[in-house]
Design a protein around this motif. Structure first.
Motif, mmCIF file in Angstrom:
data_model
loop_
_atom_site.group_PDB
_atom_site.id
_atom_site.type_symbol
_atom_site.label_atom_id
_atom_site.label_comp_id
_atom_site.label_asym_id
_atom_site.label_seq_id
_atom_site.Cartn_x
_atom_site.Cartn_y
_atom_site.Cartn_z
ATOM 1 N N SER A 137 0.797 -1.224 0.000
ATOM 2 C CA SER A 137 0.000 0.000 0.000
ATOM 3 C C SER A 137 0.831 1.276 0.000
ATOM 4 N N TYR A 138 2.085 1.234 0.464
ATOM 5 C CA TYR A 138 2.863 2.465 0.520
ATOM 6 C C TYR A 138 3.144 3.031 -0.871
ATOM 7 N N ARG A 139 3.067 2.214 -1.902
ATOM 8 C CA ARG A 139 3.187 2.719 -3.264
ATOM 9 C C ARG A 139 2.155 3.814 -3.542
ATOM 10 N N ARG A 140 1.046 3.759 -2.811
ATOM 11 C CA ARG A 140 -0.057 4.688 -3.086
ATOM 12 C C ARG A 140 -0.012 5.948 -2.225
ATOM 13 N N THR A 141 1.054 6.148 -1.471
ATOM 14 C CA THR A 141 1.238 7.407 -0.762
ATOM 15 C C THR A 141 1.594 8.470 -1.800
ATOM 16 N N PRO A 142 0.846 9.567 -1.901
ATOM 17 C CA PRO A 142 1.114 10.549 -2.958
ATOM 18 C C PRO A 142 2.550 11.039 -3.018
ATOM 19 N N ALA A 143 3.184 11.313 -1.880
ATOM 20 C CA ALA A 143 4.557 11.822 -1.896
ATOM 21 C C ALA A 143 5.526 10.789 -2.454
ATOM 22 N N LEU A 144 5.325 9.516 -2.120
ATOM 23 C CA LEU A 144 6.203 8.472 -2.641
ATOM 24 C C LEU A 144 5.943 8.254 -4.132
ATOM 25 N N ALA A 145 4.687 8.338 -4.536
ATOM 26 C CA ALA A 145 4.367 8.233 -5.965
ATOM 27 C C ALA A 145 4.963 9.400 -6.742
ATOM 28 N N MET A 304 4.184 12.263 6.107
ATOM 29 C CA MET A 304 3.833 11.582 4.862
ATOM 30 C C MET A 304 3.344 12.482 3.733
ATOM 31 N N ASN A 305 2.960 13.704 4.022
ATOM 32 C CA ASN A 305 2.499 14.604 2.969
ATOM 33 C C ASN A 305 3.616 15.449 2.365
ATOM 34 N N VAL A 306 4.860 15.149 2.738
ATOM 35 C CA VAL A 306 6.006 15.940 2.287
ATOM 36 C C VAL A 306 7.003 15.065 1.531
ATOM 37 N N LEU A 307 7.493 15.573 0.402
ATOM 38 C CA LEU A 307 8.621 14.980 -0.298
ATOM 39 C C LEU A 307 9.735 16.014 -0.309
ATOM 40 N N SER A 308 10.911 15.638 0.168
ATOM 41 C CA SER A 308 12.070 16.525 0.121
ATOM 42 C C SER A 308 12.836 16.269 -1.166
ATOM 43 N N VAL A 325 2.871 17.769 -0.681
ATOM 44 C CA VAL A 325 2.228 17.021 -1.767
ATOM 45 C C VAL A 325 0.715 17.018 -1.561
ATOM 46 N N THR A 326 0.112 18.175 -1.817
ATOM 47 C CA THR A 326 -1.338 18.315 -1.691
ATOM 48 C C THR A 326 -1.936 19.091 -2.863
ATOM 49 N N GLU A 327 -1.165 19.234 -3.937
ATOM 50 C CA GLU A 327 -1.663 19.953 -5.113
ATOM 51 C C GLU A 327 -2.457 19.010 -6.012
ATOM 52 N N PRO A 328 -3.460 19.534 -6.732
ATOM 53 C CA PRO A 328 -4.299 18.666 -7.558
ATOM 54 C C PRO A 328 -3.541 17.883 -8.618
ATOM 55 N N THR A 339 -6.062 22.270 -1.668
ATOM 56 C CA THR A 339 -4.614 22.359 -1.450
ATOM 57 C C THR A 339 -4.288 22.674 0.011
ATOM 58 N N GLY A 340 -3.312 21.947 0.548
ATOM 59 C CA GLY A 340 -2.867 22.187 1.910
ATOM 60 C C GLY A 340 -3.534 21.320 2.960
ATOM 61 N N HIS A 341 -4.532 20.540 2.569
ATOM 62 C CA HIS A 341 -5.236 19.673 3.509
ATOM 63 C C HIS A 341 -4.735 18.250 3.305
ATOM 64 N N GLY A 342 -3.882 17.788 4.208
ATOM 65 C CA GLY A 342 -3.148 16.545 4.024
ATOM 66 C C GLY A 342 -3.991 15.291 4.131
ATOM 67 N N LEU A 343 -3.389 14.197 3.683
ATOM 68 C CA LEU A 343 -4.004 12.873 3.738
ATOM 69 C C LEU A 343 -3.378 12.059 4.866
ATOM 70 N N GLY A 344 -3.942 10.854 5.120
ATOM 71 C CA GLY A 344 -3.480 10.007 6.209
ATOM 72 C C GLY A 344 -3.178 8.589 5.769
ATOM 73 N N TYR A 345 -2.872 7.747 6.751
ATOM 74 C CA TYR A 345 -2.499 6.348 6.500
ATOM 75 C C TYR A 345 -3.538 5.614 5.673
ATOM 76 N N GLU A 346 -4.811 5.823 5.994
ATOM 77 C CA GLU A 346 -5.882 5.059 5.350
ATOM 78 C C GLU A 346 -6.012 5.351 3.863
ATOM 79 N N HIS A 347 -5.536 6.526 3.418
ATOM 80 C CA HIS A 347 -5.727 6.887 2.016
ATOM 81 C C HIS A 347 -4.933 5.981 1.072
ATOM 82 N N GLY A 348 -3.804 5.459 1.534
ATOM 83 C CA GLY A 348 -3.046 4.542 0.684
ATOM 84 C C GLY A 348 -3.843 3.310 0.321
ATOM 85 N N PHE A 349 -4.632 2.805 1.245
ATOM 86 C CA PHE A 349 -5.464 1.637 0.966
ATOM 87 C C PHE A 349 -6.609 1.991 0.020
#
Length: 396
Positions: A137-145, A304-308, A325-328, A339-349
């Protein structure tokens, strides 16, 4: 109401992963336009009272106390496997042979041999339009994608270094009670397979390179734990009275290994991996850093909502910049909040369900396939083999 054809789901197991998957099946069609409409048709578990309570709480229409009965049902199109690893192969192969699509939690199995049999069954079933996917499921984290997208775009150049850590602390108390995750017969391995598998998959997926060889150490810090006690989350408080029985821990508590990646014509990167459930203060620090010839990427699931991202040409003296990582236009994010409203663990699933259902609707192989998960299983086996042989270099 959606007019899409239903995809009738039967889930096996209803604990931690079962709850996460249930939430995803319910939520995905409410935020994404899907070609099929998931329907929570039935959930299976051995305890009749427990599975009925889970069905009532998690939103399933009916229950079974035998997963075989779930597979036999004509009103089930897909089997979702959320059970310990020692059951994956039997359930998945039976489901595929019965013509049911399969989603199977990671790691795919408890051994390479089991994973090979599952992959063969999946490839045979795919010829008849029956599809399968492993749940990394971590593949589906927006920042990692987004990190993967940057690598594919060539923004960090040729990859030289990979650093991957997965740090938790829920087993740090030496008297936390025994669970199935500490029994090799059920779990296959400890930190290595439970959380290290995520790091292996993420590193290979983001870089586009497979691990070709490893040198490893495995360590078990606490050889025995109370058999009785109160579970709290994944850990808890064991019964430490003098007469309380204790059980033997048969898996690793921590895993460390170096790796070389197969990088094709440009040569492979070198990597360092660490997985432990004894890192006090680290709750779910799934970290990945990739250094290339043009720049670097760094990710930590605890943020999790940040990519450096570091671009050597753009700002050589500025160091890393944080991308929120909250842009459309970022992966998956456009279907959620402003924009600016982050996601959580459950969103990857939820994103996992979206990708799976979309692939099934389009009749194409979803990713990661069982073959992809088999590659991870081979890395896990190579790590165990190296650790058992004085850290000797082991090809995958």
């Amino acid at each position: 109401m959606s007019t899409a054809k239903p995809l009738r789901v039967g889930m096996v197991g209803y604990a931690f992963m079962g709850a996460a998957h249930s939430h995803a099946w319910r939520t995905a069609p409410r935020f994404f336009d899907l070609p099929l409409q998931p329907r929570l048709t039935a959930v299976a578990g051995r305890n009749a009272d427990g599975v009925q309570a889970a069905a009532d709480k998690l939103g399933w229409e009916s229950v079974e106390t035998d997963w075989r009965r779930l597979i036999e049902r004509d009103d089930i199109d897909l089997i979702d496997i959320c059970t310990p690893g020692n059951t994956h192969a039997e359930i998945a192969i039976a489901a595929l042979e019965a013509g049911k699509h399969v989603l199977c939690e990671k790691p795919l199995a408890n051994s390479v041999e089991e994973a090979e049999r599952m992959t063969l069954a999946a490839e045979t079933a795919a010829k008849h339009g029956v599809l399968s996917m492993c749940g990394f499921s971590y593949r589906r984290t927006p920042a990692l994608a987004l990190a993967r997208r940057f690598v594919e775009q060539g923004r960090i150049g040729d990859i030289r270094h990979v650093r991957a850590q997965y740090l938790q602390d829920w087993l740090s108390d030496a008297n936390a009670p025994m669970t199935w995750r500490l029994d090799k017969a059920k779990s296959g391995s400890g930190s290595l397979g439970d959380i290290g598998a995520h790091s292996i998959d993420a590193a290979q997926w983001v870089t586009g390179q497979n691990i070709g060889g490893v040198s490893a150490l495995l360590e078990t810090f606490v050889p025995e734990r109370p058999l009785a006690g109160d579970l709290v989350g994944l850990g808890g408080h064991g019964d430490v009275s003098s007469e309380a029985p204790r059980g033997r821990v048969t898996v690793d508590d921590a895993a460390i290994f170096s790796a070389r990646f197969d990088g094709g014509a440009s040569g492979g990167a070198i990597g360092v991996f660490e997985a432990t459930r004894y890192a006090l203060g680290r709750k779910n620090a799934m970290r990945l850093e990739v250094n290339g010839t043009k720049g670097s990427l760094a990710f930590d699931f605890e943020d999790m909502n940040v990519l450096s991202f570091y671009d050597a040409a753009e700002s050589p003296d500025a160091g890393f910049r944080r991308i929120f990582v909250t842009e459309p236009e970022h992966p998956y994010v456009g279907n959620w909040w402003p924009t600016g409203h982050g996601l959580g663990y459950e969103h990857g699933f939820t994103h996992q369900v979206v990708d799976l259902v979309t692939a099934i609707g389009e009749g194409r192989q979803p990713e990661p396939s069982f073959a992809d998960a088999l590659q991870v299983q081979r890395v896990l086996a190579a790590v165990e083999s190296s650790a058992a042989n004085s850290s000797q270099w082991q090809k995958v």
